[in-house]
Structure formats: structure tokens, C-alpha cells
Motif scaffolding. Sequence first.
Motif, PDB file in Angstrom:
ATOM      1  N   THR A   4      22.708 -42.946 -48.582  1.00 44.12           N
ATOM      2  CA  THR A   4      21.321 -42.571 -48.711  1.00 44.12           C
ATOM      3  C   THR A   4      20.549 -43.155 -47.551  1.00 44.12           C
ATOM      4  O   THR A   4      21.097 -43.376 -46.487  1.00 44.12           O
ATOM      5  N   ASN A   5      19.273 -43.463 -47.753  1.00 46.73           N
ATOM      6  CA  ASN A   5      18.480 -43.981 -46.670  1.00 46.73           C
ATOM      7  C   ASN A   5      18.464 -45.502 -46.692  1.00 46.73           C
ATOM      8  O   ASN A   5      19.142 -46.149 -47.476  1.00 46.73           O
ATOM      9  N   ILE A  10      24.047 -48.158 -50.027  1.00 52.66           N
ATOM     10  CA  ILE A  10      25.249 -47.691 -50.721  1.00 52.66           C
ATOM     11  C   ILE A  10      25.476 -48.542 -51.958  1.00 52.66           C
ATOM     12  O   ILE A  10      25.468 -49.758 -51.909  1.00 52.66           O
ATOM     13  N   THR A  11      25.711 -47.922 -53.080  1.00 51.03           N
ATOM     14  CA  THR A  11      25.962 -48.631 -54.330  1.00 51.03           C
ATOM     15  C   THR A  11      27.111 -47.984 -55.065  1.00 51.03           C
ATOM     16  O   THR A  11      27.455 -46.831 -54.825  1.00 51.03           O
ATOM     17  N   ARG A 266      15.893 -46.925 -34.050  1.00 57.37           N
ATOM     18  CA  ARG A 266      15.606 -48.137 -34.815  1.00 57.37           C
ATOM     19  C   ARG A 266      15.946 -47.939 -36.291  1.00 57.37           C
ATOM     20  O   ARG A 266      16.472 -48.842 -36.954  1.00 57.37           O
ATOM     21  N   ALA A 267      15.643 -46.752 -36.820  1.00 53.59           N
ATOM     22  CA  ALA A 267      15.989 -46.465 -38.226  1.00 53.59           C
ATOM     23  C   ALA A 267      17.494 -46.506 -38.447  1.00 53.59           C
ATOM     24  O   ALA A 267      17.976 -47.025 -39.456  1.00 53.59           O
ATOM     25  N   VAL A 268      18.253 -45.965 -37.485  1.00 51.43           N
ATOM     26  CA  VAL A 268      19.712 -45.993 -37.594  1.00 51.43           C
ATOM     27  C   VAL A 268      20.218 -47.424 -37.554  1.00 51.43           C
ATOM     28  O   VAL A 268      21.119 -47.821 -38.295  1.00 51.43           O
ATOM     29  N   GLY A 269      19.632 -48.237 -36.658  1.00 49.63           N
ATOM     30  CA  GLY A 269      20.043 -49.633 -36.592  1.00 49.63           C
ATOM     31  C   GLY A 269      19.766 -50.368 -37.895  1.00 49.63           C
ATOM     32  O   GLY A 269      20.605 -51.145 -38.374  1.00 49.63           O
ATOM     33  N   ALA A 273      22.554 -51.961 -40.359  1.00 48.85           N
ATOM     34  CA  ALA A 273      22.466 -53.361 -40.770  1.00 48.85           C
ATOM     35  C   ALA A 273      22.454 -53.478 -42.289  1.00 48.85           C
ATOM     36  O   ALA A 273      23.124 -54.342 -42.875  1.00 48.85           O
ATOM     37  N   GLN A 274      21.692 -52.590 -42.925  1.00 46.97           N
ATOM     38  CA  GLN A 274      21.642 -52.601 -44.388  1.00 46.97           C
ATOM     39  C   GLN A 274      22.997 -52.244 -44.982  1.00 46.97           C
ATOM     40  O   GLN A 274      23.420 -52.813 -45.994  1.00 46.97           O
ATOM     41  N   MET A 275      23.699 -51.283 -44.348  1.00 44.33           N
ATOM     42  CA  MET A 275      25.030 -50.911 -44.828  1.00 44.33           C
ATOM     43  C   MET A 275      26.000 -52.082 -44.703  1.00 44.33           C
ATOM     44  O   MET A 275      26.822 -52.321 -45.586  1.00 44.33           O
ATOM     45  N   THR A 276      25.904 -52.828 -43.603  1.00 42.47           N
ATOM     46  CA  THR A 276      26.777 -53.996 -43.424  1.00 42.47           C
ATOM     47  C   THR A 276      26.522 -55.032 -44.505  1.00 42.47           C
ATOM     48  O   THR A 276      27.458 -55.566 -45.117  1.00 42.47           O
ATOM     49  N   VAL A 277      25.246 -55.313 -44.763  1.00 42.26           N
ATOM     50  CA  VAL A 277      24.902 -56.269 -45.821  1.00 42.26           C
ATOM     51  C   VAL A 277      25.398 -55.763 -47.173  1.00 42.26           C
ATOM     52  O   VAL A 277      25.941 -56.517 -47.989  1.00 42.26           O
ATOM     53  N   ASN A 278      25.240 -54.461 -47.392  1.00 41.41           N
ATOM     54  CA  ASN A 278      25.664 -53.882 -48.662  1.00 41.41           C
ATOM     55  C   ASN A 278      27.172 -53.972 -48.844  1.00 41.41           C
ATOM     56  O   ASN A 278      27.674 -54.272 -49.933  1.00 41.41           O
ATOM     57  N   HIS A 279      27.922 -53.710 -47.760  1.00 37.00           N
ATOM     58  CA  HIS A 279      29.384 -53.833 -47.831  1.00 37.00           C
ATOM     59  C   HIS A 279      29.792 -55.261 -48.151  1.00 37.00           C
ATOM     60  O   HIS A 279      30.722 -55.501 -48.927  1.00 37.00           O
ATOM     61  N   GLN A 280      29.105 -56.230 -47.550  1.00 38.24           N
ATOM     62  CA  GLN A 280      29.416 -57.633 -47.834  1.00 38.24           C
ATOM     63  C   GLN A 280      29.139 -57.959 -49.298  1.00 38.24           C
ATOM     64  O   GLN A 280      29.924 -58.642 -49.960  1.00 38.24           O
TER      65      GLN A 280
END
Length: 374
Positions: A4-5, A10-11, A266-269, A273-280
Motif C-alpha cells: 500500500t502507501n 505492509i502487514t 522522496r515519497a518512494v524513499g 524506508a517504511q517497508m524496511t522498518v516493517n520487514h524488521q
Amino acid sequence: MTYTNVNNPITIDESVTSWYTQTISRQARSLIPDDFEKLPTFETVKFSHRKSFGPIVDTHWPQEASEMVLILGTFDAPHLNFKPLVYVYVHGSKTHYIGYFYVNPDSSICRVQQSSLQHVDIDEPFCDVGDLSVGKQTLCNRVRAMALYYFLAAGYIDEVGDYNHFWLDFKQSCAWIANKGSRPKPHARVQKQEPDTVLASAATSVPGPELTDLTHDTVASKKRTGDDEPKPTAEHPIITISAEARLANSERANAQPRAEIDTQARAVGQLRAQMTVNHQLLAKVNGLTAEISRVKNESMFSQNAYRGIQVQHDELAELHANTLNNENALRDQLGQIQARCAQAERRSKVLEKEVEGLKQRMRRAGEALNISAF
């Protein structure tokens, strides 16, 4: 798992507390269609009814155990002189636990602990859910998930409840089974192409789709304008001024798309970053879920071991009570025998006195006979 955005990372949906055949099939065909397609159907595994084992086994059936059982494999332990089939049964109020047993030649049931599964020659597809590299507990969890799935698919149970990591165990089992018992290759992550295209545009200053259309329109406009303008010659200096104006207009037209490209970059970055945190976070959640499962299983094993020790204690207590009762009975018998012996001794003394009196009377009678003879 969905993309999503930035504000909705990601959940994984952990809200499913009960699993049904339709729920599993729908989610599997959506998320792991290739692996699920290769999963053997429930007709390929072997079920048996508890009545088929005979009346003796039926009377000693485990409490809350399912009437149908699933053949897991053959028990090949060194301390047994025969190789019985090992069966899986389902138990628990929400049919989310499994147990293992085999039948002895005397028709008694012998429970099989998870630690003894290493002696079981497991049949397909359960033998393909993993290898020792994933850990023994993980293998047991996957066997549990697959067994419960086949019980569901065959219609012998209606649901599986309170099994939060069921989907993780089932998904990994399907991947290994689809790869014929070998470690599956990690699936490539499917990402949207628009952010990658925009990011490449921002890095190389290549116009994006919108900018490309605008540039094309500008060039077409130039071509159409050039058709009406005089051809370049030394006598027409106004062409130089017109070119500069067109260049300025082009730069102004390109400024807005470039700003949009920077914003999108910037939105993609931020998204990545949010996806990386979410994966962790997901990795931590999966680790905690596995740890909780391990603790629950250890607790269940401890409870089973405690119940076994309690049964042994009750048996020994009963045997001790019987021994005490036998001891008291033996003491009573000993007392009776001693009393009879004392009574016999007293009678023996009385009889001895009577015998002695009879002997004296016989002597006197003999002496009297001798005197009368003279």
C-alpha cells in the motif's frame, strides 16, 4: 501481505482465529497458487476409523481423540521387535492439537512423544515439509499444520481454532512439498514498476511518462511553428531570438515535472524506508510467534509429562495401599496362627499330664496283678 502507501505499510492479517477449508483454499490460491497447486489432495493420504482397530483398542481410546486417524508412517525403533504404523489423531476443544500413537500386538495403545518421531519412517507428503536445518520443533509444527489441513479437507473436522501461526507453518510446508523436500528458493518480491521508473528518472534526469508527453508536445509545437517561420538564413536574425524564447519556455515547462519527480522520489524513499522498518518488525513478530509456540508446546509437553507422573504416582499409591492391606492381613493371620500354636501348646501340656497319669495307673495296675498272682 499487501503493498500500500507510506501511511499503510505492509502487514500480515493475524486476525484470523479460526481456519476453515474455504479460508485456507482462498488464501492459498491468492498468495501461494503455484505451491498450493502442487500439494497432494486429501485422497492421497490414508485415514482409518478407530472401530477398525477392534473393541479392545476402542475401549482404551484417548480422551477427546478424533474417531478418524491419519497414518503418519512406520515406527522403527531399535527397542521394538516389530514395526507398527504410527497414527495421528486430533484433540482439543477447538481441534487444534494432534497426538501420535501406535497399537501393540496385545491391542493396547502406546502414545508416541514428539522426541520419538526421529524413529518414525514418515510417509509423503509429511516427510517433505523440511529437514533438520529448520529445527525439530519447526518440523513438528509443519507436520501439525499439514495434518490439520488434511483433516479439514477430508471433512473429518470442521475448523481449526486458536492456532495463530497456522498460516506460516502451512505456507512453508507447501513451499517445501512443492520443491519435493528440498529447501525452496526465496520468492522474488513483486514491486510496482511506477516507483522504480520514477526513481530512475530522478537519478538520471530522464523525463518520466508525463514529462515525455510534454516534451513530445513541445517538439511537435516547435515543428508546427517552424513550418510557418522563415527558413534560417543570414538575413533573418529574428530566428536566434525565437530559439532563445523557445528554450526558456522549454525550461519553464520542464521545471514543474522535475519538481514532481523530486516529490515522487522522496515519497518512494519514505515508502522503502517504511517497508524496511516493517520487514524488521515482521521478523520480530515471527520470531516472537515462534517462541510463543515453542513455549506453548513445552508447556503442553510438561503437562503431559506431569499427567504421566501423576498416573504413575496414583498406581504406586494404590500398590502401596494394597501392600499395607496385605501386610495387615498377614499380621492378622500370624496372630491367629500364634494363638492357635499357644492353644496347641497348652493342650499338649494337658495331654502330657494325662499320658503321665495313665502310665502311673498302668504301673500300679501291673503291680497289683503281680501281687495277686502270688
